[in-house]
Design a protein around this motif. Structure first.
Motif, PDB file in Angstrom:
ATOM      1  N   THR A  91      48.958 -25.416  -8.930  1.00 33.33           N
ATOM      2  CA  THR A  91      48.062 -24.410  -8.368  1.00 33.33           C
ATOM      3  C   THR A  91      47.277 -23.755  -9.491  1.00 33.33           C
ATOM      4  N   VAL A 272      35.967 -26.375 -13.090  1.00 27.70           N
ATOM      5  CA  VAL A 272      37.376 -26.635 -13.405  1.00 27.70           C
ATOM      6  C   VAL A 272      37.485 -27.067 -14.867  1.00 27.70           C
ATOM      7  N   VAL A 280      41.433 -33.439  -9.822  1.00 26.23           N
ATOM      8  CA  VAL A 280      40.551 -32.943  -8.762  1.00 26.23           C
ATOM      9  C   VAL A 280      39.784 -34.116  -8.142  1.00 26.23           C
ATOM     10  N   ALA A 286      42.158 -26.268  -0.917  1.00 22.15           N
ATOM     11  CA  ALA A 286      41.737 -25.097  -1.686  1.00 22.15           C
ATOM     12  C   ALA A 286      41.830 -23.869  -0.791  1.00 22.15           C
ATOM     13  N   LYS A 301      38.462 -27.281   1.686  1.00 20.84           N
ATOM     14  CA  LYS A 301      38.760 -28.526   0.975  1.00 20.84           C
ATOM     15  C   LYS A 301      37.638 -28.835  -0.006  1.00 20.84           C
ATOM     16  N   VAL A 302      38.005 -29.536  -1.058  1.00 16.43           N
ATOM     17  CA  VAL A 302      37.006 -30.016  -2.013  1.00 16.43           C
ATOM     18  C   VAL A 302      36.180 -31.100  -1.330  1.00 16.43           C
ATOM     19  N   THR A 318      32.736 -28.409  -9.227  1.00 17.56           N
ATOM     20  CA  THR A 318      33.437 -28.771  -7.992  1.00 17.56           C
ATOM     21  C   THR A 318      32.941 -27.877  -6.863  1.00 17.56           C
ATOM     22  N   ILE A 320      33.532 -26.602  -2.841  1.00 15.22           N
ATOM     23  CA  ILE A 320      34.480 -26.456  -1.735  1.00 15.22           C
ATOM     24  C   ILE A 320      33.734 -25.911  -0.534  1.00 15.22           C
ATOM     25  N   LEU A 339      43.018 -23.959  -6.306  1.00 14.57           N
ATOM     26  CA  LEU A 339      43.011 -25.392  -6.091  1.00 14.57           C
ATOM     27  C   LEU A 339      44.438 -25.910  -6.152  1.00 14.57           C
ATOM     28  N   ILE A 341      46.139 -28.875  -6.822  1.00 14.52           N
ATOM     29  CA  ILE A 341      45.857 -30.178  -7.429  1.00 14.52           C
ATOM     30  C   ILE A 341      47.153 -30.975  -7.540  1.00 14.52           C
TER      31      ILE A 341
END
Length: 436
Positions: A91, A272, A280, A286, A301-302, A318, A320, A339, A341
């Motif tokens: 996280t 990021v 990612v 997210a 979400k990404v 990135t 989202i 995020l 990940i």
């Protein structure tokens, strides 16, 4: 019976009478006995002092030996905590800014004056809704003129077609007789070329009509641009015109009329860092949090990534997408993005107070069977109270918390578990801090 105050007279004896008139001589016997008793007392004191001193010296020696033995056999008590494995999800919390999913600056595409304005700042509009009307009477005159020219071109075409048909009939009649010699060759050539010229004239007239129709379409499109409509469902955030304002239709300096944004979906851009970017990808979960709305989290979400890191900042752009059907979120707001990940490589969590830093580098004191073993570690990230290590320890190892400076390799210790174990769980939301 005599009075108590009277003195009893004793007559002197013969011896006293003989010595009367001679000086008295002290007898030495009482003095000799006093010195003897004094010597005996001093001797007893010296003997007692020697005895007491010997007893105290012996007790002190025994106490010293006991202390030395306790010191040699002393086992210090230390607090220990277990090394824990990190979760499968890393996280990461990063700052970001909310953006509208779609935004459009609406410029004037027709020159004229604003005759009607139907919306203002903050109004929600639907796709195709009329925002404003531009009045341009001269454009109507241009359209009327172009339509009249089109009718003229059509009449010219009809005339050219009639002349072509007449020339074709004439040539069809003269061609056989020219071959038979009844009409001269010159006349035949004139009739033939006249037909070809009239055929070409018909083509020119047709192209003139097509060009004029295109001109009318352009003018009609400009006429349509007099009605400014919304390109999508959204909210008006800027309004730069009012009724009576003059607007210009120009490719470079056209009048900026409205700004419209779509907010049913909020797009958030976050950068990021490189040490987190390799996990990612689109589809990663997210959570967006806004400080002014602390009691609510916005899941998303990404949706897309840049696929290339910025060479200056070493960060990955990135995006989202977060559903915002109730309009709780606004564009342009500061927020934090969590995020979740997935981890590619497992890691271990060690309390920060267990890390020892000296001239030999970073290591921890691991307790195995009551014996200390100094183990070098490689720190990946620092979370403040917890550090993430890649190698050097394994899950379940007991590490000493706040080790003393004299704790050495092979030292015997009495390990006890730390009641305030800070490594019970990995931090759910903590800004990352790169360890240098």
């Amino acid at each position: 019976m005599t009075d108590s105050n009277d003195t009893l007279s004793i007559p002197p004896t013969d011896e006293r009478r003989e010595n009367r008139g001679q000086p008295d001589v002290a007898t030495p016997a009482p003095k000799s006995r006093g010195g003897l008793w004094l010597g005996l007392a001093v001797l007893l004191l010296l003997t007692g002092a020697l005895v007491v001193g010997g007893i105290n010296a012996r007790a002190l020696r025994q106490q010293t030996l006991a202390t030395s033995e306790r010191h040699q056999n002393f086992v210090p008590k230390v607090r220990v905590a277990p090394v824990k494995a990190s979760s499968d999800i890393n996280t990461v919390s990063l700052p970001a800014t909310t953006l509208a999913f779609t935004t459009a600056n609406i410029f004037a595409r027709a020159s004229g004056y604003i005759g009607k304005r139907n919306v203002d700042i903050g109004d929600r509009v639907k796709k195709g809704q009329l925002l404003a009307e531009i009045v341009a009477p001269e454009l109507d005159h241009q359209i009327a003129q172009a339509q009249a020219t089109l009718e003229q071109d059509k009449a010219t075409l009809r005339q050219n077609v009639a002349n072509r048909d007449l020339a074709k009939i004439t040539w069809d009649r003269d061609k056989p007789v020219v071959a038979q010699g009844w009409v001269t060759q010159q006349q035949g050539s004139i009739d033939e070329q006249n037909l070809k010229a009239l055929i070409a004239g018909v083509g020119v007239a047709e192209q003139s009509i097509a060009a004029q129709e295109a001109t009318i379409k352009v003018l009609q499109q400009q006429k349509d641009y007099q009605s400014v409509v919304a390109p999508f469902d959204g909210v008006v955030t800027q309004r730069n015109i009012d009724v009576g304002s003059l607007v210009q239709a120009d490719a470079t300096s056209g009048t900026f009329m409205f700004n419209l944004i779509q907010t049913d979906i909020i797009r958030t851009q976050v950068y990021v860092p490189q040490d987190q970017a390799f996990g990612v990808r689109p589809g990663v979960d997210a959570v967006v949090r806004i400080p002014e709305i602390p009691d609510r989290a916005f899941p998303g979400k990404v949706t897309r990534i840049a696929d290339a890191l910025n060479p200056i900042t070493r960060t990955l752009l990135t995006e989202i997408d977060v559903p915002n059907s109730d309009g709780a979120m606004s564009a342009g707001v500061y927020c934090t993005v969590e995020l979740h990940i997935p981890r590619k490589d497992p890691s271990l969590l060690v309390p920060a107070e267990a890390i020892i830093f000296d001239r030999n580098g970073l290591h921890v004191a691991v307790v195995e069977g009551g014996t200390v073993k100094l183990q070098k570690v490689s720190v990946a990230r620092d979370f403040g109270t917890i550090v993430e290590v890649r190698e050097g320890v394994k899950k379940g190892d007991l590490v000493v918390l706040n080790p003393s400076v004299d704790l050495a390799q092979g030292s015997k210790v009495d390990a006890r578990s730390d009641e305030s174990d800070k490594t019970a769980s990995e931090p759910a939301s903590r800004p990352t801090k790169n360890r240098t």
